[in-house]
Motif scaffolding. Structure first.
Motif, PDB file in Angstrom:
ATOM      1  N   HIS A 285       0.830  -1.195  -0.063  1.00 41.13           N
ATOM      2  CA  HIS A 285       0.053   0.166  -0.020  1.00 41.13           C
ATOM      3  C   HIS A 285       0.801   1.404  -0.174  1.00 41.13           C
ATOM      4  O   HIS A 285       1.844   1.276   0.579  1.00 41.13           O
ATOM      5  CB  HIS A 285      -0.762   0.067   1.302  1.00 41.13           C
ATOM      6  N   VAL A 286       0.283   2.319  -0.659  1.00 44.81           N
ATOM      7  CA  VAL A 286       1.008   3.732  -0.407  1.00 44.81           C
ATOM      8  C   VAL A 286       0.126   4.595  -0.062  1.00 44.81           C
ATOM      9  O   VAL A 286      -1.057   4.621  -0.625  1.00 44.81           O
ATOM     10  CB  VAL A 286       1.486   3.921  -2.058  1.00 44.81           C
ATOM     11  N   TRP A 287       0.439   5.456   0.887  1.00 47.45           N
ATOM     12  CA  TRP A 287      -0.304   6.602   1.367  1.00 47.45           C
ATOM     13  C   TRP A 287       0.162   7.779   0.810  1.00 47.45           C
ATOM     14  O   TRP A 287       1.474   8.024   0.812  1.00 47.45           O
ATOM     15  CB  TRP A 287      -0.338   6.714   3.050  1.00 47.45           C
ATOM     16  N   SER A 288      -0.625   8.569   0.167  1.00 43.80           N
ATOM     17  CA  SER A 288      -0.265   9.766  -0.473  1.00 43.80           C
ATOM     18  C   SER A 288      -0.983  10.942  -0.311  1.00 43.80           C
ATOM     19  O   SER A 288      -2.383  10.846   0.037  1.00 43.80           O
ATOM     20  CB  SER A 288       0.101   9.685  -2.121  1.00 43.80           C
ATOM     21  N   GLY A 289      -0.508  12.144   0.126  1.00 44.39           N
ATOM     22  CA  GLY A 289      -1.547  13.138   0.564  1.00 44.39           C
ATOM     23  C   GLY A 289      -0.688  14.426   0.888  1.00 44.39           C
ATOM     24  O   GLY A 289      -0.801  15.588   0.677  1.00 44.39           O
ATOM     25  N   HIS A 290       0.786  14.193   1.305  1.00 47.66           N
ATOM     26  CA  HIS A 290       1.786  15.129   1.497  1.00 47.66           C
ATOM     27  C   HIS A 290       2.238  15.526   0.347  1.00 47.66           C
ATOM     28  O   HIS A 290       2.442  15.000  -0.653  1.00 47.66           O
ATOM     29  CB  HIS A 290       2.842  14.552   2.418  1.00 47.66           C
ATOM     30  N   THR A 291       2.366  17.019   0.253  1.00 44.33           N
ATOM     31  CA  THR A 291       2.879  17.482  -1.058  1.00 44.33           C
ATOM     32  C   THR A 291       4.453  17.463  -0.967  1.00 44.33           C
ATOM     33  O   THR A 291       4.802  18.280  -2.159  1.00 44.33           O
ATOM     34  CB  THR A 291       2.128  18.889  -1.269  1.00 44.33           C
ATOM     35  N   LYS A 292       4.864  17.381   0.223  1.00 44.95           N
ATOM     36  CA  LYS A 292       6.502  17.641   0.313  1.00 44.95           C
ATOM     37  C   LYS A 292       7.051  16.566   0.933  1.00 44.95           C
ATOM     38  O   LYS A 292       6.241  15.773   1.427  1.00 44.95           O
ATOM     39  CB  LYS A 292       6.973  18.918   0.906  1.00 44.95           C
ATOM     40  N   GLY A 293       8.336  16.235   1.146  1.00 42.74           N
ATOM     41  CA  GLY A 293       8.949  15.268   1.896  1.00 42.74           C
ATOM     42  C   GLY A 293       8.393  14.953   3.103  1.00 42.74           C
ATOM     43  O   GLY A 293       7.934  15.814   4.029  1.00 42.74           O
ATOM     44  N   VAL A 294       8.275  13.645   3.608  1.00 37.73           N
ATOM     45  CA  VAL A 294       7.651  13.176   4.799  1.00 37.73           C
ATOM     46  C   VAL A 294       9.017  13.160   5.822  1.00 37.73           C
ATOM     47  O   VAL A 294       9.750  12.628   5.560  1.00 37.73           O
ATOM     48  CB  VAL A 294       6.939  11.956   4.776  1.00 37.73           C
ATOM     49  N   SER A 295       8.935  13.805   7.120  1.00 37.22           N
ATOM     50  CA  SER A 295      10.026  13.854   8.240  1.00 37.22           C
ATOM     51  C   SER A 295      10.124  12.723   9.155  1.00 37.22           C
ATOM     52  O   SER A 295      10.887  12.137   9.399  1.00 37.22           O
ATOM     53  CB  SER A 295       9.810  15.190   8.780  1.00 37.22           C
ATOM     54  N   ALA A 296       8.821  12.500   9.579  1.00 39.98           N
ATOM     55  CA  ALA A 296       8.647  11.134  10.341  1.00 39.98           C
ATOM     56  C   ALA A 296       7.401  10.549  10.471  1.00 39.98           C
ATOM     57  O   ALA A 296       6.259  11.226  10.050  1.00 39.98           O
ATOM     58  CB  ALA A 296       9.230  11.670  11.843  1.00 39.98           C
TER      59      ALA A 296
END
Length: 582
Positions: A285-296
C-alpha cells in the motif's frame, strides 16, 4: 625395346664364349645392330639435362628512400619493399581498422598535442618574451612573417599592438609607467610638530568613508529587515485549523477512530510480541497526501492501528493502518516544516516540533490545538515522559544546545539540561524511564537522570561521528544509533552504556541524513532507510545485510516495524509518500 634388351643379353652371352668362330659378314651386321640397340637403351636411362644456372648477387643494389619518416607503419599486405626500412618501422605495431568517427581536424597532420607547429628560427629568449607578451597584452609578433616591413606582422589583438607600436613587451615596461599616488611631504625631523616622514597621508586620501546613495539604500533595507526580525509580530504562531477527511467522526456505537479495531486478523491489544518475524518482500500500500517530503511517522501507542505523519509541507496527517487505510485528519498550524512528533502514552494527545520555533500540543481526536510552547529556538526533537504520573512533562532538544523541559499544565519551562556543545538531535528514555539518552551535533552521547541537569554519563571517542537517530530495542537492552559514517552502532542501554563492537551494521549509505532505525518485535532483524531511498534489513545475530528494497525515489528517512505484525514495515521518504511493506 624389349627385343633390343633380349638381343643385348644374347650378345653378352655369345661374347662370353672362350673359343668363338671368326666373324662372318652376317655376324658383323648382327653385332652392329646389338650395339645400336644398347646405345638406345642407355639413352633412355640417362637423366634430363639441367637448365643453365643464373648468376647470384649476394649484396643487391637497393634504393634508399630518404624522405621516409622513421616509425611509419608498414602495410602488412605489402609483399615487396622498395627501400630499406628502419628497425622501428619494421617492428612498429600494425595499424588497426580505420576510425569511422575520424574528423577532418583529427586527420590533419600533427607534430604536437595541440596540432601542427611550423618550424621557426627563434631563440629561447625571444620565444619566451613573445609568449609572455601575448599572455599579458594579447598580441605577439607573427613568427611566420619573415619580412619585418609587412603590413600585418602581429597576431592576436592587432589594434592593441598598433596602439603600442608593437614595442611594448613584458620586458619593456618603460612606456607603461603608472603614476604613483602623491603624498604630503615633510621630511624635516627638526620640525617636531609637522614631521610626517613615511606616515604622510596621500593627497587624494578620503578621511571619512561615506556610503553613496545606492549603498545607503541597501544599508537601510538590511537594517529594516533586522529590526523586523527582532520584533515579536513576525514570530506569532500560525493559525491552527483541522480538516476531517471521513464522513462521520463516530460510528454507530459512538466510537471514534481512536478505538482499537478487533476485526483485523491480529490482536492489537496484546502485549506479547509475535513469536517469529519474517522479511518483508513487497509493497502492499502507498499513502499519498503530503505535497513535500515526509519527516517522520509514529504509530499509535500499543495498538498501532493508526499512524501519524509530519511533513515539510507544514502539515501533520493521521492515517488508518488497517481497513481502507484512509487519511482520517489533517492538522494545520505550523508555518514551517514540521521536524518531529510524539504521542503521549494514551495516544489522545501528541506534540509537534517545527522549524517555526514552536512546539504545539494537539488533541488527536478533535484536532484542536491545546497549547503552544516556544523558547525562540528551533526544536529538533520532542518526547513525552513515558511515566504515567509524569504525562504532563515533556523534553525537547533545541538548536541552541539545550534540552528544555516544559510543564503542559503551566506552560512554563521547569528545567534546562545545558551540557551539549552542539544542537541536540535525539532524546530516548531508558532504564524504566528513570533516565534519558541524548545525542548531539557535538558527536557525543550523554545520559541524564530525570530532572537532574548534569549528565552522569558522557560518551565521546575521537573516532565517533554524529548520531542523529537513536532507537531503543523492544526488550529495552540496546540502543541502535545511526552513525554518520554509514554504520549503525549498538550501545548497551543498562548501566554501562558500552559500545557493542560485535554488532555493527554496515552496507547502507546515509550520507548525512537522520534515517530512523527500528527493530523487529522479536529482535531478529534491524531495519533502516538510507540516502538512496532503499529499505535495508539486517539480521540481528549475524549483522548480515539480508535484504535491500527500493522503497522511495528520494531519501528513505523513516522505517517502522509494526509491533503486532510478523512482517509489516512502514517507510516514509522525501518523495512525500508513506509505504506499507509485507
Amino acid at each position: 625395346m624389349s627385343a633390343a634388351i633380349a638381343a643385348l643379353a644374347s650378345y653378352g652371352g655369345s661374347d662370353s664364349e672362350p673359343d668363338s668362330e671368326p666373324e662372318t659378314e652376317g655376324g658383323s651386321q648382327r653385332s652392329a645392330a646389338v650395339l645400336a640397340s644398347r646405345d638406345a637403351v642407355l639413352h633412355l636411362r640417362a637423366p634430363p639435362a639441367a637448365p643453365p644456372a643464373l648468376p647470384v648477387d649476394a649484396a643487391p643494389e637497393v634504393a634508399v628512400k630518404e624522405d621516409v619518416e622513421t616509425g611509419v607503419h608498414l602495410d602488412p599486405a605489402i609483399k615487396e619493399v622498395q627501400y630499406n626500412p628502419t628497425y622501428e618501422t619494421m617492428f612498429a605495431p600494425e595499424f588497426g581498422p580505420e576510425n569511422p568517427f575520424r574528423t577532418q581536424q583529427m586527420a590533419a597532420p600533427r607534430n604536437m598535442l595541440s596540432g601542427y607547429a611550423e618550424p621557426a628560427h627563434i631563440n629561447d629568449f625571444m620565444f619566451e618574451q613573445q609568449r609572455r607578451t601575448f599572455a599579458t597584452y594579447g598580441y605577439a609578433l607573427d613568427p611566420s612573417v619573415d619580412n619585418p616591413e609587412a603590413a600585418t606582422k602581429y597576431i592576436g589583438s592587432v589594434e592593441e599592438a598598433e596602439k603600442n607600436q608593437g614595442s611594448l613587451t613584458v620586458f619593456e615596461t618603460g612606456q607603461r609607467k603608472i603614476e604613483k599616488r602623491k603624498k604630503f611631504k615633510e621630511n624635516d625631523a627638526s620640525n617636531i610638530d609637522g614631521f610626517l616622514g613615511p606616515w604622510a597621508k596621500y593627497v587624494d586620501e578620503k578621511e571619512v568613508a561615506k556610503p553613496s546613495e545606492e549603498e545607503q539604500k541597501e544599508l537601510d533595507e538590511i537594517t529594516a529587515k533586522r529590526q523586523k526580525r527582532g520584533k515579536l509580530e513576525d514570530d506569532k504562531p500560525g493559525e491552527e485549523k483541522t480538516i476531517l477527511h471521513v464522513k462521520e467522526m463516530y460510528d454507530y456505537q459512538g466510537r471514534s477512530y481512536l478505538h482499537v479495531p478487533q476485526d483485523v486478523g491480529v490482536n492489537l491489544r496484546s502485549t506479547v510480541p509475535p513469536e517469529k518475524c519474517y522479511l518483508p518482500k513487497k509493497q502492499i500500500h502507498v499513502w499519498s497526501g503530503h505535497t513535500k517530503g515526509v519527516s517522520a511517522v509514529r504509530l499509535f501507542p500499543l495498538s498501532g492501528h493508526i499512524m501519524l505523519s509530519c511533513s515539510m509541507d507544514c502539515k501533520i496527517k493521521l492515517w488508518e493502518v488497517y481497513g481502507d487505510r484512509r487519511c482520517l485528519r489533517t492538522f494545520i498550524g505550523h508555518s514551517k516544516a514540521v521536524r518531529d512528533i510524539c504521542f503521549n502514552n494514551a495516544g489522545t494527545q501528541f506534540l509537534s516540533a517545527a522549524y517555526d520555533r514552536y512546539l504545539k500540543l494537539w488533541d488527536t481526536e478533535t484536532g484542536q490545538c491545546i497549547s503552544r510552547f516556544t523558547n525562540r529556538k528551533v526544536p529538533y526533537c520532542v518526547k513525552f515522559n513515558p511515566d504515567e504520573d509524569k504525562q504532563n512533562l515533556f523534553v525537547a532538544g533545541m538548536s541552541d544546545k539545550k534540552i528544555v523541559q516544559w510543564d503542559i499544565r503551566s506552560g512554563e519551562i521547569v528545567q534546562e539540561y545545558d551540557r551539549h556543545l552542539g544542537a541536540v538531535n535525539t532524546i530516548v528514555f531508558v532504564d524504566e524511564n528513570r533516565r534519558f539518552v541524548s545525542t548531539s551535533d557535538d558527536k557525543s552521547l550523554r545520559v541524564w537522570e530525570w530532572d537532574i541537569p548534569v549528565d552522569f554519563k558522557y560518551i565521546a571517542e575521537p573516532s565517533m561521528h554524529s548520531m542523529p537517530a537513536v532507537t531503543l530495542s523492544p526488550n529495552g537492552k540496546w540502543l541502535a544509533c545511526q552513525s554518520m559514517d554509514n554504520q549503525i552502532l549498538i550501545f548497551g542501554a543498562q548501566n554501562r552504556f558500552r559500545l557493542n563492537k560485535k554488532k555493527i551494521f554496515k552496507g547502507h549509505m546515509v550520507a548525512g541524513y537522520a534515517c530512523q532505525v527500528d527493530f523487529s518485535p522479536d529482535m531478529s532483524y534491524v531495519i533502516s532507510g538510507d540516502a538512496d531511498g532503499k529499505l535495508n534489513i539486517w539480521d540481528w545475530k549475524t549483522t548480515k545485510l539480508y535484504s535491500r528494497l527500493k522503497a522511495h525515489d528520494k531519501v528513505c528517512i523513516g522505517a517502522v516495524w509494526h509491533p503486532h505484525e510478523t512482517s509489516k514495515v512502514i517507510t516514509c521518504g522525501w518523495d512525500g509518500l508513506i509505504k506499507l511493506w509485507d
